[in-house]
Scaffold this motif. Structure first.
Motif, PDB file in Angstrom:
ATOM      1  N   GLU A  45       0.841  -1.209   0.000  1.00  0.00           N
ATOM      2  CA  GLU A  45       0.000   0.000   0.000  1.00  0.00           C
ATOM      3  C   GLU A  45       0.874   1.256   0.000  1.00  0.00           C
ATOM      4  N   VAL A  46       2.067   1.166   0.587  1.00  0.00           N
ATOM      5  CA  VAL A  46       2.971   2.331   0.569  1.00  0.00           C
ATOM      6  C   VAL A  46       3.660   2.426  -0.799  1.00  0.00           C
ATOM      7  N   TRP A  47       4.069   1.289  -1.336  1.00  0.00           N
ATOM      8  CA  TRP A  47       4.635   1.294  -2.703  1.00  0.00           C
ATOM      9  C   TRP A  47       3.637   1.904  -3.679  1.00  0.00           C
ATOM     10  N   ARG A  48       2.346   1.548  -3.489  1.00  0.00           N
ATOM     11  CA  ARG A  48       1.295   2.042  -4.403  1.00  0.00           C
ATOM     12  C   ARG A  48       1.351   3.564  -4.506  1.00  0.00           C
ATOM     13  N   TRP A  56      13.377  -8.375  10.426  1.00  0.00           N
ATOM     14  CA  TRP A  56      13.933  -7.485   9.422  1.00  0.00           C
ATOM     15  C   TRP A  56      13.395  -6.078   9.664  1.00  0.00           C
ATOM     16  N   SER A  57      13.802  -5.138   8.859  1.00  0.00           N
ATOM     17  CA  SER A  57      13.479  -3.737   9.187  1.00  0.00           C
ATOM     18  C   SER A  57      12.004  -3.380   9.036  1.00  0.00           C
ATOM     19  N   TYR A  58      11.288  -4.085   8.157  1.00  0.00           N
ATOM     20  CA  TYR A  58       9.920  -3.660   7.825  1.00  0.00           C
ATOM     21  C   TYR A  58       9.004  -3.601   9.044  1.00  0.00           C
ATOM     22  N   GLY A  59       9.308  -4.392  10.084  1.00  0.00           N
ATOM     23  CA  GLY A  59       8.431  -4.470  11.254  1.00  0.00           C
ATOM     24  C   GLY A  59       8.291  -3.141  11.982  1.00  0.00           C
ATOM     25  N   TRP A  60       9.353  -2.338  11.935  1.00  0.00           N
ATOM     26  CA  TRP A  60       9.377  -1.107  12.713  1.00  0.00           C
ATOM     27  C   TRP A  60       8.145  -0.231  12.487  1.00  0.00           C
ATOM     28  N   SER A  61       7.769  -0.026  11.229  1.00  0.00           N
ATOM     29  CA  SER A  61       6.661   0.908  10.977  1.00  0.00           C
ATOM     30  C   SER A  61       5.361   0.345  11.549  1.00  0.00           C
ATOM     31  N   SER A 107      13.391   5.783  -2.363  1.00  0.00           N
ATOM     32  CA  SER A 107      14.040   5.061  -1.258  1.00  0.00           C
ATOM     33  C   SER A 107      13.771   5.791   0.059  1.00  0.00           C
ATOM     34  N   LYS A 108      13.841   7.106   0.017  1.00  0.00           N
ATOM     35  CA  LYS A 108      13.565   7.896   1.223  1.00  0.00           C
ATOM     36  C   LYS A 108      12.090   7.764   1.627  1.00  0.00           C
ATOM     37  N   TYR A 109      11.215   7.830   0.646  1.00  0.00           N
ATOM     38  CA  TYR A 109       9.783   7.725   0.937  1.00  0.00           C
ATOM     39  C   TYR A 109       9.476   6.391   1.619  1.00  0.00           C
ATOM     40  N   MET A 110      10.071   5.310   1.115  1.00  0.00           N
ATOM     41  CA  MET A 110       9.810   3.982   1.671  1.00  0.00           C
ATOM     42  C   MET A 110      10.457   3.819   3.043  1.00  0.00           C
ATOM     43  N   ALA A 111      11.557   4.504   3.277  1.00  0.00           N
ATOM     44  CA  ALA A 111      12.195   4.452   4.601  1.00  0.00           C
ATOM     45  C   ALA A 111      11.312   5.171   5.624  1.00  0.00           C
ATOM     46  N   VAL A 112      10.816   6.332   5.243  1.00  0.00           N
ATOM     47  CA  VAL A 112      10.014   7.134   6.174  1.00  0.00           C
ATOM     48  C   VAL A 112       8.645   6.485   6.418  1.00  0.00           C
ATOM     49  N   ASN A 113       8.036   5.979   5.366  1.00  0.00           N
ATOM     50  CA  ASN A 113       6.657   5.500   5.494  1.00  0.00           C
ATOM     51  C   ASN A 113       6.508   3.988   5.659  1.00  0.00           C
ATOM     52  N   GLY A 114       7.563   3.237   5.355  1.00  0.00           N
ATOM     53  CA  GLY A 114       7.446   1.783   5.456  1.00  0.00           C
ATOM     54  C   GLY A 114       8.599   1.143   6.208  1.00  0.00           C
ATOM     55  N   ALA A 115       9.489   1.959   6.764  1.00  0.00           N
ATOM     56  CA  ALA A 115      10.675   1.464   7.483  1.00  0.00           C
ATOM     57  C   ALA A 115      11.467   0.452   6.656  1.00  0.00           C
ATOM     58  N   LEU A 116      11.568   0.694   5.365  1.00  0.00           N
ATOM     59  CA  LEU A 116      12.432  -0.152   4.544  1.00  0.00           C
ATOM     60  C   LEU A 116      13.791   0.541   4.466  1.00  0.00           C
ATOM     61  N   LEU A 117      14.844  -0.191   4.722  1.00  0.00           N
ATOM     62  CA  LEU A 117      16.182   0.424   4.797  1.00  0.00           C
ATOM     63  C   LEU A 117      16.605   0.967   3.436  1.00  0.00           C
ATOM     64  N   PRO A 118      17.199   2.170   3.433  1.00  0.00           N
ATOM     65  CA  PRO A 118      17.575   2.799   2.166  1.00  0.00           C
ATOM     66  C   PRO A 118      18.686   2.051   1.421  1.00  0.00           C
ATOM     67  N   THR A 119      18.689   2.249   0.122  1.00  0.00           N
ATOM     68  CA  THR A 119      19.724   1.649  -0.719  1.00  0.00           C
ATOM     69  C   THR A 119      20.834   2.654  -1.027  1.00  0.00           C
ATOM     70  N   VAL A 124      15.568   9.638   9.960  1.00  0.00           N
ATOM     71  CA  VAL A 124      15.929   9.374  11.357  1.00  0.00           C
ATOM     72  C   VAL A 124      14.782   9.747  12.310  1.00  0.00           C
ATOM     73  N   LYS A 125      13.983  10.696  11.880  1.00  0.00           N
ATOM     74  CA  LYS A 125      12.826  11.052  12.702  1.00  0.00           C
ATOM     75  C   LYS A 125      11.829   9.873  12.720  1.00  0.00           C
ATOM     76  N   ALA A 126      11.640   9.251  11.565  1.00  0.00           N
ATOM     77  CA  ALA A 126      10.681   8.141  11.471  1.00  0.00           C
ATOM     78  C   ALA A 126      11.244   6.859  12.097  1.00  0.00           C
ATOM     79  N   ALA A 127      12.536   6.628  11.949  1.00  0.00           N
ATOM     80  CA  ALA A 127      13.162   5.405  12.463  1.00  0.00           C
ATOM     81  C   ALA A 127      14.541   5.770  13.030  1.00  0.00           C
ATOM     82  N   PRO A 128      14.576   6.235  14.288  1.00  0.00           N
ATOM     83  CA  PRO A 128      15.843   6.725  14.852  1.00  0.00           C
ATOM     84  C   PRO A 128      16.997   5.720  14.750  1.00  0.00           C
TER      85      PRO A 128
END
Ligand code: GLC
Length: 412
Positions: free
Chosen positions: A40-43, A262-267, A327-339, A350-354
């Motif tokens: 849904e975030v990728w969408r 894995w990282s996705y759980g955080w969000s 990549s930034k959008y997915m990190a902030v909104n889906g806690a997927l680690l940036p490439t 860092v605000k979304a996932a310190p």
């Protein structure tokens, strides 16, 4: 002219007996997306692409919730040379196999230079760029900061410390439904990493230069460690039925002290359905006593299907969804680690996932599962054995012997 009037024109033209060429308005790209990684975030990012690329429509083909379920589906589709999928989101363990099968088309070298080097490497097979990174990943230790603080416990550095901390906290809380540790014991791809974490932590490698380099004693120790967590009540009895997203859900419900994920759980842990908002922190995974902290390299890639009828459009689309912006959008909104390295310290990220601020060295030093076109067999061997050991069907000693014998045949 919008696509409706274009279609109307095409219809009139065909009634009059001549045809007009299809406009770009008719380009529909179908992308296969992992269901576990916030489709849904990728969408939203696909919507952005549609808005800036008139005439292209993106549809999502949902992939299964586990890596191997998706692999099974894609194997069928790709073996049939099916043309309906244009872009494939692939687990980092797949590019070598897909390249060997001729299922993905080649990108240019310049398309891959800007990413984290680990992923440039993972997507380059025989000097050819076969996919580009979607997001980075590694396994981490999620823990209940509130409970560790309450019992004066520091995040554990070794698995023994973790077992002791888990015991102290679960006994202190006295809740039968509170698990000390949740990890992946089901016969899924994640269980390959379950096996490898303590194995690697002992300084051992599994494959060297394409050849098996199996250390029997280290394998027994790894399998025994996980089994001991079941036997001494640190993990629940039926951990052999637990897949990645089960760990995520149980931790999110407040029923787990330590979770490997894995990282996705955080969000999700920050979301409105979470019982643990504000109570979670993330650390490196513990080590075997006397060994090094080790984690498993994960991540997902975008490949363009060799059978897609829209090669150019598909590559352009991948160019956007693998960009720093997305990549930034997915990190902030889906806690997927940036490439991209610099996004790990980006203020919004860092605000979304310190904890992302400390995650880059973990990703950079994470260890890769064996890279081989026969990875499916390697995976099946390891994950089914881990599962059998945890279910009590096979002893750690027998399990190690079976893994060695089967991998010898596969990787000869
Ligand atoms: C995560 C990782 C992936 C791994 C999978 C296992 O999605 O990114 O690489 O194979 O988990 O469950």
């Amino acid at each position: 002219m919008n696509s409706k009037s274009l279609k109307g024109l095409a219809l009139c033209a065909s009634i009059l007996g001549f045809s007009i060429p299809a406009h770009a308005a008719d380009t529909e790209l179908k992308i296969f997306v992992s269901s576990q990684h916030h489709p849904e975030v990728w969408r939203k990012t696909f919507d952005q692409y549609e808005a800036r690329t008139p005439g292209v429509k993106i549809t999502i083909e949902p992939g299964g919730n586990t890596s191997e379920a998706q692999a099974q589906y894609l194997n069928t589709v790709m073996s049939a040379k099916d043309t309906t999928l244009d872009v494939l989101m692939l687990d980092v363990i797949r590019p070598a196999q897909y390249a060997a099968a001729g299922w993905t088309s080649e990108f240019q070298a310049k398309d891959i230079e800007k990413f984290l080097p680990t992923y440039t490497e993972a997507n380059t097979v025989d000097k050819k760029v076969v996919a580009v990174p979607a997001f980075a990943d590694a396994m981490f230790l999620y823990y209940r900061k509130d409970l560790l603080d309450k019992y004066g416990v520091q995040p554990p550095k070794t698995w023994d410390e973790l077992a002791a901390a888990a015991k102290k906290i679960t006994e202190g809380e006295g809740r039968p439904d509170l698990q000390g540790l949740s990890f992946q014991g089901k016969a899924i791809e994640g269980a390959v990493c379950t096996f490898l974490l303590p194995y690697w932590s002992q300084g051992k490698t599994l494959v060297e230069n394409g050849k098996l380099n199996f250390d029997h004693a280290a394998a027994v120790k790894s399998l025994s460690l996980w089994k001991s967590f079941v036997d001494n009540g640190v993990a629940k009895k039926n951990i052999s039925e637990v897949a990645t997203d089960d760990t995520r859900k149980e931790f999110q419900a407040g029923n787990v002290v330590f979770a490997i994920n894995w990282s996705y759980g955080w969000s999700s842990f920050q979301g409105k359905d979470s019982a643990v908002v504000g109570k979670v922190d993330v650390a490196r995974l513990p080590a075997v006593a006397g060994g090094d902290q080790a984690t498993c390299l994960g991540g997902w890639e975008f490949g363009v299907s060799a059978y897609s009828k829209h090669q150019e459009e598909a590559k352009k689309f991948v160019g956007y969804i693998s960009s720093p912006e997305v990549s930034k959008y997915m990190a902030v909104n889906g806690a997927l680690l940036p490439t991209y390295a610099d996004l790990y310290t980006d203020a919004d990220v860092v605000k979304a996932a310190p904890w992302f601020a400390n995650a880059l060295p973990v990703v950079e030093t994470a260890k890769a599962r064996p890279v081989t076109p026969r990875y499916n067999e390697v995976s099946e061997t390891i994950r089914t054995t881990v599962n059998a050991v945890l279910a009590g069907v096979t002893s750690p000693e027998e399990g190690a012997t079976q893994i060695e014998a089967r991998l010898k045949r596969i990787l000869r």
